[in-house]
Design a protein around this motif. Structure first.
Motif, PDB file in Angstrom:
ATOM      1  N   ASP A  16      92.810  85.569  30.387  1.00 45.52           N
ATOM      2  CA  ASP A  16      93.496  85.054  29.056  1.00 45.52           C
ATOM      3  C   ASP A  16      95.055  84.606  29.526  1.00 45.52           C
ATOM      4  O   ASP A  16      95.375  83.567  29.102  1.00 45.52           O
ATOM      5  N   TYR A  17      95.666  85.819  30.067  1.00 43.31           N
ATOM      6  CA  TYR A  17      97.055  85.632  30.422  1.00 43.31           C
ATOM      7  C   TYR A  17      97.327  84.264  31.442  1.00 43.31           C
ATOM      8  O   TYR A  17      98.086  83.644  31.242  1.00 43.31           O
ATOM      9  N   VAL A  18      96.326  84.305  32.417  1.00 50.17           N
ATOM     10  CA  VAL A  18      96.423  83.236  33.268  1.00 50.17           C
ATOM     11  C   VAL A  18      96.314  82.019  32.632  1.00 50.17           C
ATOM     12  O   VAL A  18      96.838  80.990  32.941  1.00 50.17           O
ATOM     13  N   ALA A  19      95.409  81.833  31.755  1.00 43.72           N
ATOM     14  CA  ALA A  19      95.074  80.555  30.917  1.00 43.72           C
ATOM     15  C   ALA A  19      95.906  80.355  30.089  1.00 43.72           C
ATOM     16  O   ALA A  19      96.506  78.996  29.903  1.00 43.72           O
ATOM     17  N   THR A  20      96.745  81.080  29.201  1.00 40.86           N
ATOM     18  CA  THR A  20      97.402  80.758  28.351  1.00 40.86           C
ATOM     19  C   THR A  20      98.884  81.067  28.478  1.00 40.86           C
ATOM     20  O   THR A  20      99.755  80.440  27.824  1.00 40.86           O
ATOM     21  N   GLN A  21      99.378  81.947  29.475  1.00 44.04           N
ATOM     22  CA  GLN A  21     100.671  82.356  29.654  1.00 44.04           C
ATOM     23  C   GLN A  21     101.311  83.125  28.637  1.00 44.04           C
ATOM     24  O   GLN A  21     102.544  83.104  28.521  1.00 44.04           O
ATOM     25  N   GLU A  22     100.301  83.655  27.652  1.00 46.86           N
ATOM     26  CA  GLU A  22     101.055  84.225  26.590  1.00 46.86           C
ATOM     27  C   GLU A  22     100.402  85.490  26.630  1.00 46.86           C
ATOM     28  O   GLU A  22      99.248  85.900  26.958  1.00 46.86           O
ATOM     29  N   PRO A  23     101.284  86.674  26.234  1.00 45.03           N
ATOM     30  CA  PRO A  23     100.465  88.151  26.183  1.00 45.03           C
ATOM     31  C   PRO A  23      99.328  88.116  25.319  1.00 45.03           C
ATOM     32  O   PRO A  23      99.294  87.404  24.274  1.00 45.03           O
ATOM     33  N   LEU A  29      91.001  89.144  22.119  1.00 43.71           N
ATOM     34  CA  LEU A  29      90.054  89.601  22.947  1.00 43.71           C
ATOM     35  C   LEU A  29      88.956  89.589  22.218  1.00 43.71           C
ATOM     36  O   LEU A  29      87.732  89.336  22.605  1.00 43.71           O
ATOM     37  N   VAL A  30      88.849  89.946  21.088  1.00 42.64           N
ATOM     38  CA  VAL A  30      87.467  89.958  19.719  1.00 42.64           C
ATOM     39  C   VAL A  30      87.060  88.905  19.817  1.00 42.64           C
ATOM     40  O   VAL A  30      85.934  88.438  19.822  1.00 42.64           O
ATOM     41  N   GLU A  31      87.697  87.819  19.568  1.00 41.83           N
ATOM     42  CA  GLU A  31      87.601  86.249  19.364  1.00 41.83           C
ATOM     43  C   GLU A  31      87.238  85.494  20.351  1.00 41.83           C
ATOM     44  O   GLU A  31      86.300  84.721  20.547  1.00 41.83           O
ATOM     45  N   SER A  38      83.854  97.295  18.839  1.00 44.09           N
ATOM     46  CA  SER A  38      84.481  97.200  17.750  1.00 44.09           C
ATOM     47  C   SER A  38      86.032  96.926  18.153  1.00 44.09           C
ATOM     48  O   SER A  38      86.466  97.118  19.103  1.00 44.09           O
ATOM     49  N   PRO A  39      86.902  96.323  17.332  1.00 44.21           N
ATOM     50  CA  PRO A  39      88.319  95.940  17.690  1.00 44.21           C
ATOM     51  C   PRO A  39      89.179  97.192  17.806  1.00 44.21           C
ATOM     52  O   PRO A  39      89.782  97.458  18.682  1.00 44.21           O
TER      53      PRO A  39
END
Length: 343
Positions: A16-23, A29-31, A38-39
């Motif tokens: 996700d970080y590679v794809a979005t550049q956002e923390p 992660l749940v979504e 569980s979350p």
């Protein structure tokens, strides 16, 4: 199971970080990922990963980003490398197959690797001290001159013209050609040069001046081929595409890229026995150069199963698409090796 699950959480954070550049936060992660827990469990896993140094929080109330240690774990646990598409493989093969000589192969390799990865591509020219002699030809010219043609296993073709004291007869040329081929073909250049020196004394004294001139020129040709510790670099403009979090790393990377000695060390010696092995990945401090502290280097030797010629690779931010980069570097290395072996 908890350890495997935490590895899945780490993998999701890296992707996700590679794809979005956002923390990345636990809610994301749940979504986005079906982790089957569980979350609250994911938050606990993230806390453990942070305690163990695999992820970190860049600032308060932010999500988490991978550390160099986290990237290393991700790379080490890669089950599969992203496969190149048939179109990508055809594009690489077609583009490289159009090369007219070794220099063209190297320049094309740099260009296609930079395009495939959107990173800085680095290709080392074939190290001819490790190359072997593939063929040598002697061609008699007019006015007591001789054309020498040397073809190495790297695909390099060298030509030299020797001015002789007199025109040699056909029998001497044929005999000398035969002895030179037996002494050099299949040998590495340094060994071939040593073997040539022993040929002179095997000829009749009257023929030795001609033989010495030809053998000396060939030996010099082999010695001159030691000068190819050269590097081709492409795609430096790609450094500007990596986002604000990489801005502070660009200047030291650019400065380091200007130093050929640094690049040669960065690629490292192609010491593994087979260039078909997976490319090597060095992350952050593993590169051994402080200018590359915020980067990762993916490199692979190229050549044939029997002979490694040199190394190629890419430099990019630690936040890179590791599966895709590893696949691209490996594919280009295989094609370059195949083209030079068949050249």
């Amino acid at each position: 199971m908890s350890e495997e699950r935490r590895l899945e959480v780490l993998r999701a954070i890296v992707e996700d970080y590679v794809a979005t550049q956002e923390p990345v936060g636990s809610r994301a992660l749940v979504e986005r990922h079906h982790l089957g827990v569980s979350p609250a469990t994911i938050r606990n896993d993230m806390a453990t990963l942070e305690d163990e140094g695999y992820i970190t929080q860049p600032h308060t109330s932010a999500g988490r980003i991978p550390t160099d240690k986290g990237y290393r774990m991700f790379v080490d646990r890669l089950a599969t490398v992203k496969a190149m598409s048939p179109a990508e493989r055809r594009a690489i093969e077609t583009f490289l197959a159009g090369a007219v000589d070794v220099d063209d192969v190297i320049q094309r390799s740099v260009k296609v690797l930079a395009q495939l990865t959107n990173q800085v591509a680095i290709v080392q020219y074939p190290s001819l001290t490790r190359s072997t002699v593939r063929h040598i030809e002697l061609v008699a010219l007019e006015s007591a001159r001789m054309l020498l043609v040397v073809i190495t296993s790297s695909g390099r073709v060298e030509q030299r013209i020797v001015e002789l004291e007199e025109t040699p007869n056909e029998e001497l040329v044929a005999d000398l050609r035969s002895r030179i081929i037996r002494a050099t073909v299949g040998e590495r250049l340094p060994e071939a040069s040593l073997n040539l020196a022993e040929i002179i004394g095997t000829f009749a004294p009257g023929d030795r001046p001609i033989v010495t001139s030809i053998v000396t020129t060939l030996s010099q040709t082999f010695s001159n081929e030691r000068s190819d510790e050269r590097i081709a670099v492409g795609g430096t403009a790609n450094l500007a595409r990596f986002g604000a979090d990489f801005d502070t790393a660009i200047r030291p990377v650019l400065e380091a890229l200007e130093e050929q000695v640094v690049l040669l060390k960065l690629l490292g010696e192609a010491s593994r026995p087979r260039p078909t092995d997976h490319p090597q990945v060095r992350i952050g401090s593993e590169t051994g150069h402080e200018g590359f502290a915020g980067t990762a280097v993916v490199s692979s030797p190229y050549g044939s199963d029997a002979e490694i010629l040199a190394t190629l690779g890419t430099v990019g931010p630690t936040r890179m698409d590791y599966p895709g980069t590893i696949a691209a570097v490996g594919a280009v290395a295989r094609y370059v090796g195949r083209i030079l072996a068949d050249g």
